[in-house]
Write an enzyme that holds these catalytic residues in place. Structure first.
Site, PDB file in Angstrom:
ATOM      1  N   TYR A 177     -54.976  -6.957 -33.024  1.00 29.42           N
ATOM      2  CA  TYR A 177     -53.529  -6.303 -32.921  1.00 29.42           C
ATOM      3  C   TYR A 177     -53.634  -4.861 -32.286  1.00 29.42           C
ATOM      4  O   TYR A 177     -53.170  -3.975 -32.653  1.00 29.42           O
ATOM      5  CB  TYR A 177     -53.220  -6.083 -34.392  1.00 29.42           C
ATOM      6  CG  TYR A 177     -53.109  -7.386 -35.481  1.00 29.42           C
ATOM      7  CD1 TYR A 177     -52.070  -8.235 -34.893  1.00 29.42           C
ATOM      8  CD2 TYR A 177     -54.095  -7.433 -36.047  1.00 29.42           C
ATOM      9  CE1 TYR A 177     -52.213  -9.439 -35.876  1.00 29.42           C
ATOM     10  CE2 TYR A 177     -53.976  -8.609 -36.994  1.00 29.42           C
ATOM     11  CZ  TYR A 177     -52.993  -9.610 -36.684  1.00 29.42           C
ATOM     12  OH  TYR A 177     -52.923 -10.877 -37.356  1.00 29.42           O
TER      13      TYR A 177
ATOM     14  N   GLY B  93     -57.245 -12.899 -39.424  1.00 29.25           N
ATOM     15  CA  GLY B  93     -57.461 -12.606 -38.145  1.00 29.25           C
ATOM     16  C   GLY B  93     -58.085 -11.216 -37.895  1.00 29.25           C
ATOM     17  O   GLY B  93     -59.263 -10.965 -37.521  1.00 29.25           O
ATOM     18  N   ARG B  94     -57.484 -10.057 -38.299  1.00 27.78           N
ATOM     19  CA  ARG B  94     -57.793  -8.881 -38.302  1.00 27.78           C
ATOM     20  C   ARG B  94     -59.238  -8.641 -38.468  1.00 27.78           C
ATOM     21  O   ARG B  94     -59.968  -7.979 -38.166  1.00 27.78           O
ATOM     22  CB  ARG B  94     -56.974  -7.841 -39.168  1.00 27.78           C
ATOM     23  CG  ARG B  94     -56.975  -6.468 -38.779  1.00 27.78           C
ATOM     24  CD  ARG B  94     -56.306  -5.468 -39.639  1.00 27.78           C
ATOM     25  NE  ARG B  94     -54.843  -5.701 -39.653  1.00 27.78           N
ATOM     26  CZ  ARG B  94     -53.829  -5.288 -38.840  1.00 27.78           C
ATOM     27  NH1 ARG B  94     -54.430  -4.277 -37.799  1.00 27.78           N
ATOM     28  NH2 ARG B  94     -52.690  -5.497 -38.760  1.00 27.78           N
TER      29      ARG B  94
ATOM     30  N   CYS C 173     -44.809   9.612 -21.409  1.00 24.03           N
ATOM     31  CA  CYS C 173     -43.844  11.018 -21.667  1.00 24.03           C
ATOM     32  C   CYS C 173     -43.034  10.574 -23.036  1.00 24.03           C
ATOM     33  O   CYS C 173     -41.751  10.581 -23.036  1.00 24.03           O
ATOM     34  CB  CYS C 173     -42.844  10.988 -20.826  1.00 24.03           C
ATOM     35  SG  CYS C 173     -43.898  10.992 -19.094  1.00 24.03           S
TER      36      CYS C 173
HETATM   37  C1  LIG Z   1     -50.853 -12.927 -39.333  1.00 24.81           C
HETATM   38  C2  LIG Z   1     -51.093 -14.034 -40.189  1.00 24.81           C
HETATM   39  C3  LIG Z   1     -52.383 -14.331 -40.667  1.00 24.81           C
HETATM   40  C4  LIG Z   1     -53.603 -13.212 -40.260  1.00 24.81           C
HETATM   41  O1  LIG Z   1     -53.404 -12.208 -40.925  1.00 24.81           O
HETATM   42  P1  LIG Z   1     -54.490 -10.881 -40.731  1.00 24.81           P
HETATM   43  O2  LIG Z   1     -53.914  -9.882 -41.360  1.00 24.81           O
HETATM   44  O3  LIG Z   1     -54.780 -10.708 -39.503  1.00 24.81           O
HETATM   45  O4  LIG Z   1     -55.621 -11.519 -41.524  1.00 24.81           O
HETATM   46  C5  LIG Z   1     -52.738 -15.396 -41.237  1.00 24.81           C
HETATM   47  N1  LIG Z   1     -51.741 -16.298 -41.619  1.00 24.81           N
HETATM   48  C6  LIG Z   1     -50.403 -15.969 -41.351  1.00 24.81           C
HETATM   49  C7  LIG Z   1     -49.484 -17.125 -41.507  1.00 24.81           C
HETATM   50  C8  LIG Z   1     -50.147 -15.220 -40.560  1.00 24.81           C
HETATM   51  O5  LIG Z   1     -48.856 -15.002 -40.011  1.00 24.81           O
END
Ligand SMILES: *Cc1c(COP(=O)(O)O)cnc(C)c1O
Length: 417
Positions: A380, A274-275, A351
């Site tokens: 994220y 993802g990231r 705040c």
């Molecule tokens: C969050 C997650 C990902 C992606 O992780 P990244 O660190 O964003 O690459 C992949 N597989 C599972 C099962 C996850 O929970």
């Protein structure tokens, strides 16, 4: 690219003050990056995008030509992703799937189930029974595998190799394989093994993890005399917030994966980052409202804050940023507030002392009205933030450029949403 691309820079400069803060995404930068990732991977390796990193529909659609599918982790993500990119393969993971979510996944025809417990396997089998005549359901049990040498101990988000609520304990592997292959649940198919053990791993560590997942899975298959055609080795490729230019080494990872699949003919490997796919394509742009001294340090308060960009608060880092000095004349009769020293801490409007975006940023002479583009905000970021805390207005969203078809149309093609 991490510093604002020309298109992003331009947008940051031309937005009016009241239009800030804003999330600005460069979809061409995203597509070029993911195309390069794909090019580094052998053909027996499939790339799924973990939607939870950033599920903006424009992002999901821009990724579509470059990924094989999407990993979703809730009924909400499933509905959202199947609407944003209709008909594209989905893998449904995540702990604590409810009966309603499993039923929803069966209903919309989700391609793969990442089953996280024995309970979930029984639940899926029960709810899938009405579909038995028309199809077999592909199951990839998720295992919390030991990583052995303690190499994940230093990783901030370790989900495997230690006690966690994720996946099945390896001690349950034989039971799960039996249930899937001894005729108990003939409408379910053992399609593969899933593991996602940690986030923030570099290519060498990722390769070692992938190898151990594959070895463990092939051993399991052999022990039971069954075939395991797919192995998911997870996401978690590192993004370095301290040194944003240093990217995950996809080339060496791809080379290592090619060796791994060559050693196991017929095996499909799947990644689900993802990231490391979307972080680089997003910027959170804002404006300095005020600069002031406090007990020997200087603070710049910007429009917005961690209620929009929670990433630095959750990860305890300084969000990298670029200052774009304002060339507008100061419109007020009183003096413009400006930093006297070299370093300024950038905070938001909340705040709470936790509303820190970046500490001790080198920004000599930073002035009210200057613009700041926070980098690595494509994953994220907005979607993990507590938007309503203090009830400030929401940021704007801008999606720049992007190629719909998958063929790069060149720099002139601008598709603004
Ligand atoms: C969050 C997650 C990902 C992606 O992780 P990244 O660190 O964003 O690459 C992949 N597989 C599972 C099962 C996850 O929970």
């Amino acid at each position: 690219m991490t510093h604002p691309t020309p298109a992003v820079r331009d947008r940051v400069r031309t937005l009016r003050s009241e239009e800030l803060p804003a999330y600005i995404y460069d979809l061409t930068a995203l597509q070029e990056h993911v195309a390069a990732v794909r090019a580094a991977l052998p053909s027996a390796v499939e790339l799924y995008y973990a939607a939870k990193a950033n599920p903006e529909p424009e992002i999901l659609a821009a990724l579509r030509p470059y990924v094989h599918g999407y990993e979703v982790s809730s009924g909400g993500e499933m509905a959202h992703v199947s609407k944003a990119v209709p008909g594209f393969p989905l893998a449904f993971g995540g702990p604590g799937k409810t009966p309603a979510e499993v039923a929803q996944a069966l209903e919309i025809g989700v391609e793969r189930f990442h089953v996280e417990s024995v309970y979930e396997l029984h639940l899926l089998a029960e709810l899938a029974a009405p579909y038995a005549a028309e199809r077999r359901i592909a199951v990839l049990p998720r295992f919390n595998l030991p990583v052995g040498d303690g190499s994940l101990d230093s990783v901030s988000l370790a989900m495997g190799g230690r006690p966690t609520p994720f996946g099945l304990d390896p001690s349950q592997a034989d039971e799960v394989v039996r249930l899937l292959t001894d005729g108990t649940y003939p409408h379910l198919e053992l399609r593969g093994v899933h593991a996602h053990l940690a986030s923030g791993l570099e290519a060498t560590e990722q390769l070692a993890v992938a190898r151990s997942i594959v070895v463990w899975s092939m051993d399991l298959a052999e022990r039971h005399g069954v075939r395991i055609p797919e192995v998911v080795v997870g996401g978690g490729m590192a993004v370095d917030y301290a040194e944003p230019e240093r990217r995950f080494d996809w080339a060496s990872y791809g080379t290592g994966l090619a060796e791994l699949v060559a050693a196991h003919p017929g095996l499909t490997l799947r990644l689900e980052p993802g990231r490391a796919l979307t972080a680089y394509c997003g910027w959170y742009a804002t404006e300095v409202l005020d600069v002031k001294p406090s007990h020997g340090e200087e603070f710049a308060v910007v429009r917005g804050g961690t209620h929009h960009l929670r990433t630095p608060a959750t990860k305890g880092h300084d969000q990298p940023c670029t200052v774009l000095p304002s060339d507008e004349p100061w419109p007020h009769p009183w003096p413009r507030s400006a930093a006297q020293g070299e370093r300024v801490t950038l905070t938001g409007q909340l705040c709470t002392p936790k509303d820190l975006l970046a500490r001790d940023v080198l920004a000599p002479g930073l002035r009210a009205g200057d613009r700041v583009a926070f980098e690595l905000c494509g994953a994220y970021a907005w979607n993990i933030s507590h938007h309503d805390f203090l009830m400030h207005p929401r940021p704007g969203f801008h999606f720049l450029n992007g190629i719909a078809s998958g063929a790069f149309a060149g720099p002139g093609a601008s598709e603004e949403v």
